[in-house]
Scaffold this motif. Structure first.
Motif, PDB file in Angstrom:
ATOM      1  N   VAL A   1       6.284 -13.856   1.589  1.00  0.00           N
ATOM      2  CA  VAL A   1       6.617 -12.866   0.573  1.00  0.00           C
ATOM      3  C   VAL A   1       5.560 -11.773   0.648  1.00  0.00           C
ATOM      4  O   VAL A   1       4.363 -12.046   0.791  1.00  0.00           O
ATOM      5  N   VAL A   2       6.002 -10.531   0.608  1.00  0.00           N
ATOM      6  CA  VAL A   2       5.116  -9.373   0.687  1.00  0.00           C
ATOM      7  C   VAL A   2       5.151  -8.665  -0.663  1.00  0.00           C
ATOM      8  O   VAL A   2       6.223  -8.293  -1.154  1.00  0.00           O
ATOM      9  N   ILE A   3       3.975  -8.485  -1.269  1.00  0.00           N
ATOM     10  CA  ILE A   3       3.879  -7.798  -2.559  1.00  0.00           C
ATOM     11  C   ILE A   3       3.530  -6.347  -2.297  1.00  0.00           C
ATOM     12  O   ILE A   3       2.434  -6.039  -1.827  1.00  0.00           O
ATOM     13  N   GLY A   4       4.454  -5.438  -2.587  1.00  0.00           N
ATOM     14  CA  GLY A   4       4.187  -4.018  -2.438  1.00  0.00           C
ATOM     15  C   GLY A   4       5.033  -3.370  -1.363  1.00  0.00           C
ATOM     16  O   GLY A   4       5.139  -3.890  -0.248  1.00  0.00           O
ATOM     17  N   GLY A   5       5.621  -2.213  -1.706  1.00  0.00           N
ATOM     18  CA  GLY A   5       6.518  -1.524  -0.776  1.00  0.00           C
ATOM     19  C   GLY A   5       5.944  -0.262  -0.187  1.00  0.00           C
ATOM     20  O   GLY A   5       6.688   0.590   0.309  1.00  0.00           O
ATOM     21  N   GLY A   6       4.619  -0.094  -0.239  1.00  0.00           N
ATOM     22  CA  GLY A   6       3.986   1.031   0.440  1.00  0.00           C
ATOM     23  C   GLY A   6       3.968   0.807   1.940  1.00  0.00           C
ATOM     24  O   GLY A   6       4.563  -0.153   2.452  1.00  0.00           O
ATOM     25  N   PRO A   7       3.291   1.675   2.695  1.00  0.00           N
ATOM     26  CA  PRO A   7       3.279   1.529   4.155  1.00  0.00           C
ATOM     27  C   PRO A   7       2.800   0.161   4.640  1.00  0.00           C
ATOM     28  O   PRO A   7       3.383  -0.410   5.567  1.00  0.00           O
ATOM     29  N   ALA A   8       1.755  -0.387   4.017  1.00  0.00           N
ATOM     30  CA  ALA A   8       1.250  -1.689   4.461  1.00  0.00           C
ATOM     31  C   ALA A   8       2.281  -2.790   4.247  1.00  0.00           C
ATOM     32  O   ALA A   8       2.522  -3.622   5.131  1.00  0.00           O
TER      33      ALA A   8
ATOM     34  N   VAL B   1      10.585 -11.704   2.159  1.00  0.00           N
ATOM     35  CA  VAL B   1      11.047 -10.939   1.007  1.00  0.00           C
ATOM     36  C   VAL B   1       9.960  -9.951   0.619  1.00  0.00           C
ATOM     37  O   VAL B   1       8.785 -10.328   0.478  1.00  0.00           O
ATOM     38  N   LEU B   2      10.327  -8.685   0.449  1.00  0.00           N
ATOM     39  CA  LEU B   2       9.412  -7.645   0.007  1.00  0.00           C
ATOM     40  C   LEU B   2       9.718  -7.318  -1.450  1.00  0.00           C
ATOM     41  O   LEU B   2      10.866  -7.022  -1.793  1.00  0.00           O
ATOM     42  N   LEU B   3       8.699  -7.357  -2.287  1.00  0.00           N
ATOM     43  CA  LEU B   3       8.846  -7.066  -3.715  1.00  0.00           C
ATOM     44  C   LEU B   3       8.045  -5.819  -4.059  1.00  0.00           C
ATOM     45  O   LEU B   3       6.828  -5.769  -3.827  1.00  0.00           O
ATOM     46  N   GLU B   4       8.713  -4.813  -4.584  1.00  0.00           N
ATOM     47  CA  GLU B   4       8.059  -3.570  -5.011  1.00  0.00           C
ATOM     48  C   GLU B   4       8.352  -3.353  -6.485  1.00  0.00           C
ATOM     49  O   GLU B   4       9.511  -3.381  -6.904  1.00  0.00           O
TER      50      GLU B   4
ATOM     51  N   GLY C   1      15.793  -6.847   8.819  1.00  0.00           N
ATOM     52  CA  GLY C   1      16.197  -8.133   8.271  1.00  0.00           C
ATOM     53  C   GLY C   1      15.391  -8.603   7.083  1.00  0.00           C
ATOM     54  O   GLY C   1      15.640  -9.700   6.556  1.00  0.00           O
ATOM     55  N   ALA C   2      14.425  -7.794   6.634  1.00  0.00           N
ATOM     56  CA  ALA C   2      13.665  -8.174   5.441  1.00  0.00           C
ATOM     57  C   ALA C   2      14.545  -8.018   4.205  1.00  0.00           C
ATOM     58  O   ALA C   2      15.342  -7.095   4.109  1.00  0.00           O
ATOM     59  N   GLU C   3      14.382  -8.922   3.255  1.00  0.00           N
ATOM     60  CA  GLU C   3      15.076  -8.815   1.973  1.00  0.00           C
ATOM     61  C   GLU C   3      14.205  -7.982   1.038  1.00  0.00           C
ATOM     62  O   GLU C   3      13.079  -8.373   0.718  1.00  0.00           O
ATOM     63  N   VAL C   4      14.695  -6.826   0.636  1.00  0.00           N
ATOM     64  CA  VAL C   4      13.897  -5.870  -0.133  1.00  0.00           C
ATOM     65  C   VAL C   4      14.376  -5.812  -1.576  1.00  0.00           C
ATOM     66  O   VAL C   4      15.580  -5.676  -1.835  1.00  0.00           O
TER      67      VAL C   4
END
Length: 447
Positions: free
Chosen positions: A9-16, A32-35, A126-129
């Motif tokens: 799971v990735v926290i944050g939708g900025g460039p990183a 999964v990306l959570l912004e 394919g990331a779930e955003v």
């Protein structure tokens, strides 16, 4: 509570965050990306460095960047009437002088469009955003992080994950939860900025598309063209200077200290209210732990003086994704991989922070002079422009080597540096030979 299990799971939708999710998804992992914010949203950090072109070319995002309609940037103009911070009253870093094999340009970007583009590429891979989905809690099992809970549509959801990547920027979800963030006391600056519309580059006394950085006794001023008629302008200063008047008064007074920038603004008018960023320079000595890692601004942020923030954020994101992918394939090797990532993270930020400190201490010229004792004059210019352009991980850059010798600029406790250019790894051997030849040429010519 709805629960789902994923690899990361990735926290944050900025460039990183977007780049981390993009690469993990492309490598076949469930991510999964959570912004927390809905897009588009405003963000500062609009000037890119040319090494990003090499990085994005390597990971398959260069065409998307080049097709975004952003302003091309072929150099940077550094203005210093006192000639104490830079190398002359007006010094231009021309990116075409970096040497063969490197991109001669970057872009100035509107971050709302740029960040949206990267999130879109992550979703395509394919990331779930999930946008507008703030993380509510970080889940722990003993000392290991095992996932997050987040809110979306008024409902609470749970994600169990093998790894959590914190790309939450200044929010610093993991750093703040674990008490890891430390302020960089010598760089506790304040930034005041706004956009202007009605730009006409015929008023620009320098090169069209360049960022301008104007130094003065109390800080510095930037000017970054974002489109044919829009420009970002800001001033950065210590906190005690900021308190000497209203934000508007201080902003206007500092802007008027740099006539080359005010000339560029002829005929423009503000298109937004002043925005203020305070105390934004910080780092964490610990950037990885069981089940988690920080990328980009979540772990460290320096002054925006040399526009390195987005490059380092995306470079650490690339390395983070590669590290997590390898750890998912070989779980028994995870500790070694995470330790190496931590040292890689610190190597890049350590170099960039030293470049910033050299400016504020008025030591750029002396550092370059010291580096010139071990390399030829021609090579010295290339090393300097490469460093300004993002060469933060090179073992062979003479200017960077000299900066790393200055113990007064240490930010992190001692660590093992991990070299290896993320933008041009195929040029490592060429750079090593170039460095050796530059030393020989200097001795031969009696420089």
């Amino acid at each position: 509570m709805a629960t789902k299990t994923v690899d990361a799971v990735v926290i944050g939708g900025g460039p990183a965050g977007a780049v981390s999710a993009y690469l993990l998804a492309r490598d076949g992992h469930s991510v999964v990306l959570l912004e927390r914010d809905e897009f588009p949203r405003f963000h500062i950090g609009e000037s890119m460095l040319p090494y990003m072109m090499g990085l994005f070319d390597r990971i398959g995002l260069r065409e998307a960047l080049e097709g975004g309609g952003f302003v091309p940037k072929f150099g940077g103009e550094f203005i210093d009437p006192t000639e104490t911070k830079f190398f002359s009253g007006v010094f231009r870093a021309d990116f075409s002088l970096q040497g063969d094999g490197r991109f001669d340009r970057a872009f100035q970007v509107e971050r709302a469009r740029f960040d949206g583009m990267l999130v879109s590429e992550a979703a395509k891979a394919g990331a779930e955003v999930h946008l507008g989905a703030p993380v509510k809690d970080l889940l722990m099992d003993g000392d290991r992080m095992t996932g997050v809970t987040y809110e979306e549509g008024g409902e609470l959801h749970r994600l169990d994950a093998t790894y959590v990547i914190d790309a939450s920027g200044r929010a610093g979800r993991i750093a703040n939860k674990l008490g890891l963030r430390k302020m960089l006391e010598r760089l506790r600056m304040v930034g005041v900025f706004r956009h202007y519309t009605g730009l006409d580059e015929r008023n620009n006394l320098g090169a069209e598309g360049d960022i301008q950085v104007g130094a003065h006794d109390d800080g510095w001023v930037w000017a970054i063209p974002l489109s044919k008629d829009l420009i970002s302008v800001g001033t950065v200063m210590p906190r005690d200077v900021f308190r000497k008047g209203t934000p508007e008064e201080v902003f206007e007074e500092h802007l008027n200290r740099v006539p080359r920038i005010t000339a560029r603004l002829a005929g423009t008018s503000p298109s937004m209210d002043l925005k203020i960023e305070t105390d934004y320079c910080y780092h964490a000595d610990t950037v990885t732990g069981p089940g988690w890692m920080m990328v980009g601004d979540a772990g460290c942020f320096g002054d925006p003086m040399f526009s390195g923030g987005v490059l380092i954020a995306t470079s650490t994101a690339v390395r983070a994704a590669e590290t997590v992918s390898a750890a998912l394939r070989e779980p028994s090797d995870a500790d070694r991989l995470f330790d190496e990532y931590s040292n890689y993270f610190k190597t890049g930020y350590d170099t960039y922070l030293r470049l910033i400190q050299a400016f504020y201490d008025g030591e750029l010229v002396s550092v370059a002079a010291d580096a010139g004792r071990t390399t030829s004059r021609d090579a010295l210019e290339r090393y300097l422009i490469r460093l300004i352009g993002g060469d933060f991980w090179s073992e062979h850059n003479a200017v960077a080597q000299e900066m790393r010798r200055r113990t007064e600029w240490d930010a992190f406790p001692p660590f093992q540096r991990v070299y290896g250019c993320p933008a041009y790894p195929h040029l490592e051997e060429q750079d090593r030979k170039e460095r050796a030849e530059a030393r020989i040429l200097r001795v031969t010519n009696g420089q």
